[in-house]
Enzyme design. Structure first.
Site, mmCIF file in Angstrom:
data_model
loop_
_atom_site.group_PDB
_atom_site.id
_atom_site.type_symbol
_atom_site.label_atom_id
_atom_site.label_comp_id
_atom_site.label_asym_id
_atom_site.label_seq_id
_atom_site.Cartn_x
_atom_site.Cartn_y
_atom_site.Cartn_z
ATOM 1 N N TYR B 85 0.857 -1.183 0.000
ATOM 2 C CA TYR B 85 0.000 0.000 0.000
ATOM 3 C C TYR B 85 0.890 1.229 0.000
ATOM 4 O O TYR B 85 1.913 1.256 0.695
ATOM 5 C CB TYR B 85 -0.876 -0.021 1.256
ATOM 6 C CG TYR B 85 -2.112 0.836 1.186
ATOM 7 C CD1 TYR B 85 -3.178 0.462 0.385
ATOM 8 C CD2 TYR B 85 -2.223 1.986 1.943
ATOM 9 C CE1 TYR B 85 -4.337 1.223 0.339
ATOM 10 C CE2 TYR B 85 -3.376 2.763 1.904
ATOM 11 C CZ TYR B 85 -4.435 2.375 1.093
ATOM 12 O OH TYR B 85 -5.570 3.130 1.060
ATOM 13 N N ASN B 176 -15.365 5.053 4.870
ATOM 14 C CA ASN B 176 -16.319 4.726 3.804
ATOM 15 C C ASN B 176 -17.398 5.787 3.564
ATOM 16 O O ASN B 176 -17.582 6.198 2.415
ATOM 17 C CB ASN B 176 -16.941 3.357 4.063
ATOM 18 C CG ASN B 176 -15.883 2.258 3.987
ATOM 19 O OD1 ASN B 176 -14.905 2.397 3.256
ATOM 20 N ND2 ASN B 176 -16.052 1.202 4.752
ATOM 21 N N SER B 203 -20.315 -3.053 -1.901
ATOM 22 C CA SER B 203 -19.212 -2.758 -0.972
ATOM 23 C C SER B 203 -19.701 -1.772 0.076
ATOM 24 O O SER B 203 -20.774 -1.180 -0.070
ATOM 25 C CB SER B 203 -18.031 -2.149 -1.740
ATOM 26 O OG SER B 203 -18.369 -0.847 -2.189
ATOM 27 N N ARG B 227 -24.594 -13.931 -8.379
ATOM 28 C CA ARG B 227 -24.291 -14.885 -7.311
ATOM 29 C C ARG B 227 -25.555 -15.683 -7.011
ATOM 30 O O ARG B 227 -26.625 -15.372 -7.539
ATOM 31 C CB ARG B 227 -23.809 -14.151 -6.068
ATOM 32 C CG ARG B 227 -24.857 -13.194 -5.497
ATOM 33 C CD ARG B 227 -24.208 -12.198 -4.560
ATOM 34 N NE ARG B 227 -23.434 -11.202 -5.301
ATOM 35 C CZ ARG B 227 -22.423 -10.499 -4.773
ATOM 36 N NH1 ARG B 227 -22.078 -10.677 -3.516
ATOM 37 N NH2 ARG B 227 -21.780 -9.618 -5.495
ATOM 38 N N PHE B 322 -10.015 8.673 -6.369
ATOM 39 C CA PHE B 322 -10.372 9.305 -5.095
ATOM 40 C C PHE B 322 -9.787 8.506 -3.946
ATOM 41 O O PHE B 322 -9.888 7.278 -3.906
ATOM 42 C CB PHE B 322 -11.885 9.427 -4.910
ATOM 43 C CG PHE B 322 -12.215 10.157 -3.643
ATOM 44 C CD1 PHE B 322 -12.169 11.534 -3.601
ATOM 45 C CD2 PHE B 322 -12.474 9.458 -2.466
ATOM 46 C CE1 PHE B 322 -12.398 12.220 -2.417
ATOM 47 C CE2 PHE B 322 -12.712 10.136 -1.277
ATOM 48 C CZ PHE B 322 -12.668 11.515 -1.256
ATOM 49 N N TRP B 323 -9.172 9.211 -3.017
ATOM 50 C CA TRP B 323 -8.554 8.580 -1.856
ATOM 51 C C TRP B 323 -8.865 9.449 -0.649
ATOM 52 O O TRP B 323 -8.384 10.573 -0.553
ATOM 53 C CB TRP B 323 -7.038 8.484 -2.082
ATOM 54 C CG TRP B 323 -6.316 7.617 -1.110
ATOM 55 C CD1 TRP B 323 -6.837 6.656 -0.290
ATOM 56 C CD2 TRP B 323 -4.901 7.619 -0.868
ATOM 57 N NE1 TRP B 323 -5.840 6.056 0.431
ATOM 58 C CE2 TRP B 323 -4.646 6.630 0.098
ATOM 59 C CE3 TRP B 323 -3.832 8.354 -1.380
ATOM 60 C CZ2 TRP B 323 -3.364 6.358 0.566
ATOM 61 C CZ3 TRP B 323 -2.559 8.084 -0.916
ATOM 62 C CH2 TRP B 323 -2.330 7.091 0.050
ATOM 63 N N LYS B 389 -18.911 -9.911 6.252
ATOM 64 C CA LYS B 389 -19.138 -8.785 7.160
ATOM 65 C C LYS B 389 -17.857 -8.015 7.431
ATOM 66 O O LYS B 389 -16.757 -8.543 7.324
ATOM 67 C CB LYS B 389 -19.652 -9.309 8.500
ATOM 68 C CG LYS B 389 -21.009 -9.970 8.436
ATOM 69 C CD LYS B 389 -21.347 -10.540 9.807
ATOM 70 C CE LYS B 389 -22.717 -11.205 9.803
ATOM 71 N NZ LYS B 389 -23.036 -11.763 11.107
#
Lengths: 396, 396
Positions: B85, B176, B203, B227, B322-323, B389
């Site tokens: 990272y 988030n 997400s 799925r 975007f960060w 989760k």
């Protein structure tokens, strides 16, 4: 609508004159000629040349009559004729209602860029054009591969300081130099000593980028394909003002990162210009610094732009496209004139030269068919990439 | 520097107390605990848990003591531990100089996001923090998977209107929801009734996008992988406020373009949000309208972004990254507070819910080794994608 505008006032006055015109055409007096096509396809198959009656000497209000001097053939014109370009011309029946060419059906007139001289001015034209002025066509896909036409005054721009320019300089003023200039100015505020990296550096735009950047003391790293005469090409681009020239193979070399760091003194490269796409552009993008902008104006490799997402997220890369036609559409006449002023300044002071070119003349002594086969041959060579030079069309 | 800041004042006061501390550790009184690693690698191999002496009760000037309440484990944390990272933590010897853990060598403390409570305030702290306040850590990679620590006041932000929030809501507030909010606001000025398209829509960020957009009457087209329980997922996202949910296969169907045209009434989609990359993003980008912006915040497919150059040139697409970490770095404390205010408003009014999660508690009754094996097991499942989760860590 194109067909409604072209010869807006002249169509009605010409229609009843069919017999007269057929008479004229047999006596060969002053017919106009145009490179046209009725259907999209390979230019070397679909292009033809037609003769058409003279434009009435009194233009309708808000329009002007012009006589073309030189009309460039640009790579995008091929895509337009093929029908794969997003900006599409409209067919006109202005030429064919006279029973001339294309079996009387409406046709597309070729050409997007062109230099012309004003021969008559209609009433009420807003931009104070005068007979004798040089103008360039600013309306997209208006049709420029022809000898003369009537056009709305709003669809042209006067060439500023025309007396300072040669015909070839003025004829190639509309597309490539503004593309180069705007890409250098619209995305990143560059300062003297900053660095730009570009691929396809020997394209007409690429050469303009090199020269404009050099004039503004911006450094350029220029990427080109390797070839037999690579040293000669490097020398040529360096003469134009390129700070460094690298082949894509040289760029891929591991030592290059350090080399570029030495060149730039570690200064981040904040602008990348791309007309290639594909993996060459991916490699180039990896040399861009934090907060850089990658501007694409072409895709010569026909490969998509493929970029690691991490460049966007963690290095804050922004990727844009640039299309000069769109710029003309969205900017005001003042913006356009200001830009032309700057470019003419660069050209007349010798800082921005016209790329290698040749003039292809369609002579009045040639028949329509002879002219058509000359044109088709040229396009065959152009599509095969066998023309190193730009072709400027002159239709007598 | 991280190691200099952490326990800035406490290190010196603790060093001579080695014997005392070893004594303390045998009598098991109030030691702190942290999830740490000495080397980058697979979290399920490199993570360990260490105990460390209590933080001195008087914090050095400009710093505060905090006790962590809940610290999320985010996908990016795995990449940080792996060492891939771009935003890297700094090793600290603050824990290990006490002869505890990692054989006395400096270690990284895991975790980037965390909710904590202020337990003591040093002199001169600028942001008027009080004992009992809830704070979130805003300094990148500061280390949050631990029970307590000293930290500079400038590296935290008070949770606004904390009384309105549950612990889990406040703990997941930092990354988030702001990512979703800012991507919806920073690139395109959207109006009620406008359309956004996003992939990875289930997400944590995707769910926040759906909810914030719904709260602001922005329509969303949400793309997810097909799925077994796809109908259930579609129902769940629709409940959150998704206007439409499509699988990538459904998006690829030829009829979808017309379907979307009907949904949007032909309104161009001007914002696309991407956390997937690869061909799913290429397909999504083709549904964007003129002058659209594509914002990438992840690359779950690990495939690069591949986009036709024509989208950039002729449709004037702009691609950004975007960060949220970068946002915090470049924005002022007021901007940050304003953003939090808005998000807490959405959360407390029930418009923005916390995604499915579970709390993993490291109990004081567990030995360091027992705790480490619990942690390693969780990370094994997380890397295999077997955890649906979000995991919130609570270190007693």
């Amino acid at each position: 609508m194109f067909s409604a505008r072209l010869y807006a006032g002249s169509l009605r006055s010409l229609r009843p004159a069919g017999t007269f015109l057929r008479h004229l055409s047999t006596t060969k007096v002053c017919l106009g000629r145009a490179v046209v096509y009725a259907n999209n396809g390979d230019p070397s198959s679909v292009l033809s040349v037609v003769s058409y009656p003279p434009v009435p000497s009194t233009p309708p209000p808000n329009s002007i009559n012009i006589k073309f001097i030189l009309s460039p053939i640009n790579p995008a014109d091929i895509n337009v004729i093929e029908g794969v370009y997003p900006s599409k011309p409209t067919k006109t029946d202005a030429l064919t209602t006279q029973g001339l060419g294309s079996e009387g059906k409406p046709v597309f007139i070729g050409g997007n860029e062109g230099l012309a001289q004003v021969t008559a001015v209609g009433q009420g034209t807003a931009n104070s054009l005068k007979v004798g002025d040089w103008v360039i066509i600013t309306k997209q896909q208006a049709g420029t591969w022809m000898s003369e036409r009537n056009i709305l005054a709003q669809d042209v721009a006067r060439v500023p300081q025309a007396s300072k320019l040669q015909e070839d300089q003025a004829a190639t003023l509309t597309v490539n130099p503004p593309t180069a200039y705007n890409m250098l100015h619209d995305f990143v505020r560059l300062k003297e000593g900053d660095w730009v990296i570009q691929n396809g550096a020997n394209s007409a735009v690429g050469q303009a980028v090199i020269q404009i950047a050099a004039a503004e003391k911006i450094n350029t790293i220029n990427l080109v394909r390797s070839r037999d005469n690579i040293d000669q090409l490097k020398e040529q681009l360096t003469q134009l003002g390129a700070t460094h020239v690298l082949t894509y193979d040289e760029l891929a070399d591991k030592s290059t990162r350090d080399k570029i760091k030495v060149w730039t003194g570690g200064k981040p490269i904040r602008l990348g210009l791309n007309c290639v796409g594909g993996k060459e552009t991916t490699s180039m993008a990896r040399f861009l610094g934090q907060d850089a902008h990658l501007v694409s104006y072409g895709a010569m490799s026909k490969q998509p732009l493929s970029l690691p997402t991490s460049l966007f997220i963690f290095k804050n890369l922004t990727a844009h496209g640039f299309w000069q036609s769109q710029w003309y559409k969205t900017k005001s006449a003042e913006d356009r004139d200001k830009l032309m002023e700057v470019l003419v300044g660069y050209i007349s002071s010798g800082k921005l030269s016209t790329p290698d070119h040749e003039v292809l003349q369609i002579k009045s002594s040639q028949s329509d068919d002879e002219a058509a086969s000359t044109i088709r041959e040229i396009f065959k060579k152009l599509s095969e990439g066998r023309y190193g030079k730009k072709v400027l069309l002159r239709v007598d």
